[in-house]
Every structure is written in structure tokens, then in C-alpha cells.
Design an enzyme around this catalytic site. Structure first.
Site, PDB file in Angstrom:
ATOM      1  N   GLU A  75     -61.150  14.282  74.873  1.00 52.08           N
ATOM      2  CA  GLU A  75     -62.235  15.235  75.142  1.00 52.08           C
ATOM      3  C   GLU A  75     -63.542  14.651  74.623  1.00 52.08           C
ATOM      4  O   GLU A  75     -63.536  13.907  73.635  1.00 52.08           O
ATOM      5  CB  GLU A  75     -61.928  16.577  74.463  1.00 52.08           C
ATOM      6  CG  GLU A  75     -62.953  17.675  74.680  1.00 52.08           C
ATOM      7  CD  GLU A  75     -63.224  17.945  76.134  1.00 52.08           C
ATOM      8  OE1 GLU A  75     -64.342  17.615  76.575  1.00 52.08           O
ATOM      9  OE2 GLU A  75     -62.326  18.468  76.834  1.00 52.08           O
ATOM     10  N   ASN A 102     -64.585   8.770  76.507  1.00 54.59           N
ATOM     11  CA  ASN A 102     -64.451   8.845  77.959  1.00 54.59           C
ATOM     12  C   ASN A 102     -63.021   8.478  78.350  1.00 54.59           C
ATOM     13  O   ASN A 102     -62.506   7.434  77.952  1.00 54.59           O
ATOM     14  CB  ASN A 102     -65.433   7.880  78.630  1.00 54.59           C
ATOM     15  CG  ASN A 102     -66.873   8.175  78.253  1.00 54.59           C
ATOM     16  OD1 ASN A 102     -67.247   9.335  78.071  1.00 54.59           O
ATOM     17  ND2 ASN A 102     -67.678   7.138  78.128  1.00 54.59           N
ATOM     18  N   ASP A 125     -63.565  18.890  85.863  1.00 54.64           N
ATOM     19  CA  ASP A 125     -64.833  19.357  86.442  1.00 54.64           C
ATOM     20  C   ASP A 125     -64.816  19.091  87.946  1.00 54.64           C
ATOM     21  O   ASP A 125     -64.677  17.948  88.377  1.00 54.64           O
ATOM     22  CB  ASP A 125     -65.994  18.613  85.787  1.00 54.64           C
ATOM     23  CG  ASP A 125     -67.335  19.280  86.074  1.00 54.64           C
ATOM     24  OD1 ASP A 125     -67.511  19.820  87.190  1.00 54.64           O
ATOM     25  OD2 ASP A 125     -68.215  19.251  85.198  1.00 54.64           O
TER      26      ASP A 125
END
Length: 221
Positions: A75, A102, A125
Site C-alpha cells: 500500500e 509501488n 483504482d
């Protein structure tokens, strides 16, 4: 962050957070900075990795429910990592580690090749605006990177509440030589190990269908 979250970083991070050597960005991983899972967890056990763990609801529940396995949450938001540490500590999930980085760089650099047994990508996302879809995580490049991290026969589990992203995921993985579907029909059954999270509830309230996909890492030749 709240006072409790700040305390999590000062008191719990030494156990839960992996120390990472950075490259150019604050959440990057320097190429060559690789961890030894046996040294990190103190044993040899199946490793489950979740990308975009958010506040950790899914992975904390999984780690507490499967103490024979090791878990890694990836995260980039510190508040979410803090919440995860607080809940993991409360649940006694000592087999969980977290990394602020990342995800593609964690898979490519931090984790050894073929060291992961399961990789989870739940409700990433969606970047639902057309001009932003190029920012989505699941791309042909991601499929190759994930294949490098997973062992032969390892499992990739995905879920999203955005139909066009689900179709993109399916198209990407179906076209990737390293992966084969581990389901029949259009979509996989809901993964029983995924607890109901705020993201899933939000999608359901908006009338969006939840779609699961499961793929198996083909044997290396």
C-alpha cells in the site's frame, strides 16, 4: 493521521513494516533491493501478497484465519498502513508484513522470483474516466511482472465492480502466455477468502456487479 495511527508507526512498525531502499520516488524500490522471505517471516511458508490493501480489512482477516501462511500487504498510503497495523496487532496476526511502495516495483525488485503463492488485486483504482484508463494497474506489462513473482502453479485473484475494467483484466490475462484461467464460463466464483469491504459495499450500493477472476501461473519452460 490520528493519534492512534501515529502511535502505530512508532510502536508497531518495527515488526510489521519492511524497510525498503528507495530509488527516485518516495514509494519506489531500488533495483537489487531484494528481501529473503524466510529471513523476514522466520520460516518457510506459502506467501500471499495483496496489492492495494487499503485499510487492511481483507488481509488482516486472512492472516488471522490462516496462521500457517505468510502475508504481505502492499500500500502507498500511510494512514491505511497504520490502520492495518492496529487491526493486525489486535487480531494477533503476527504472520503479516506491510510495505509502503509501488506494487510493480515490489513484485519486480523486492520479492525474489517465483516466491509468491497467491497474488490478490481486489478493487484496484478503476480510473473510470476514459482519459485516465491508461493509469490502470492491470496491463500486459503487469501480467508479465506478476508472472515473474509467482511460483509455477501460483494463483492470481482479481475483483472489481467496474465492468469495463473487469473486461480489460480478462482480455489482458487471456492474452498473456504465462497465465491460464482457473475458472469456467465468463467469470470466476466469488473468492470465499475475500471479506466484504467498504469498496465492495460502495459498488453494490451503486448497482455495480462484482466480478471475480482467477488465473493460474503456467509452468516455466
Amino acid at each position: 493521521m490520528s493519534e492512534a495511527q501515529e502511535r502505530a508507526w512508532s510502536e508497531l512498525a518495527p515488526h510489521y513494516i519492511l524497510t525498503v531502499e528507495r530509488d527516485a520516488a518516495a514509494t519506489s524500490v531500488r533495483p537489487g533491493d531484494t528481501v529473503d522471505p524466510v529471513a523476514v517471516w522466520g520460516r518457510s511458508a506459502p506467501l500471499v501478497v495483496e496489492i492495494g490493501s487499503g485499510q487492511g480489512h481483507a488481509i488482516v482477516h486472512a492472516a488471522a484465519s490462516a496462521p500457517e501462511r505468510d502475508f504481505l500487504a502492499i500500500e502507498v498510503f500511510k494512514a491505511g498502513l497504520a490502520r492495518t497495523m492496529l487491526d493486525a496487532d489486535k487480531a494477533g496476526a503476527r504472520n503479516l508484513r506491510l510495505v509502503e511502495a509501488n506494487a510493480p516495483e515490489v513484485l519486480q525488485h523486492l520479492l525474489p522470483t517465483a516466491s509468491v503463492d497467491e497474488l490478490w488485486v481486489f478493487f484496484p483504482d478503476p480510473w473510470h474516466k476514459k482519459k485516465h484508463t491508461k493509469r490502470r494497474l492491470v496491463t500486459p506489462e503487469f501480467a508479465r511482472t506478476a508472472a515473474g513473482a509467482l511460483r509455477d502453479g501460483g494463483t492470481l485473484r482479481l475483483a472489481t465492480d467496474w465492468e469495463d475494467y473487469a473486461l480489460q483484466m480478462r482480455d489482458v490475462l487471456s492474452a498473456a502466455d504465462d497465465w491460464e484461467p482457473a475458472f469456467e464460463g465468463e467469470w470466476a466464483d466469488r473468492f470465499e477468502g475475500r471479506v466484504l469491504t467498504a469498496f465492495e459495499r460502495k459498488g453494490a450500493r451503486a448497482g455495480r456487479s462484482i466480478r471475480d477472476l482467477t488465473y493460474r501461473r503456467r509452468a516455466r519452460t
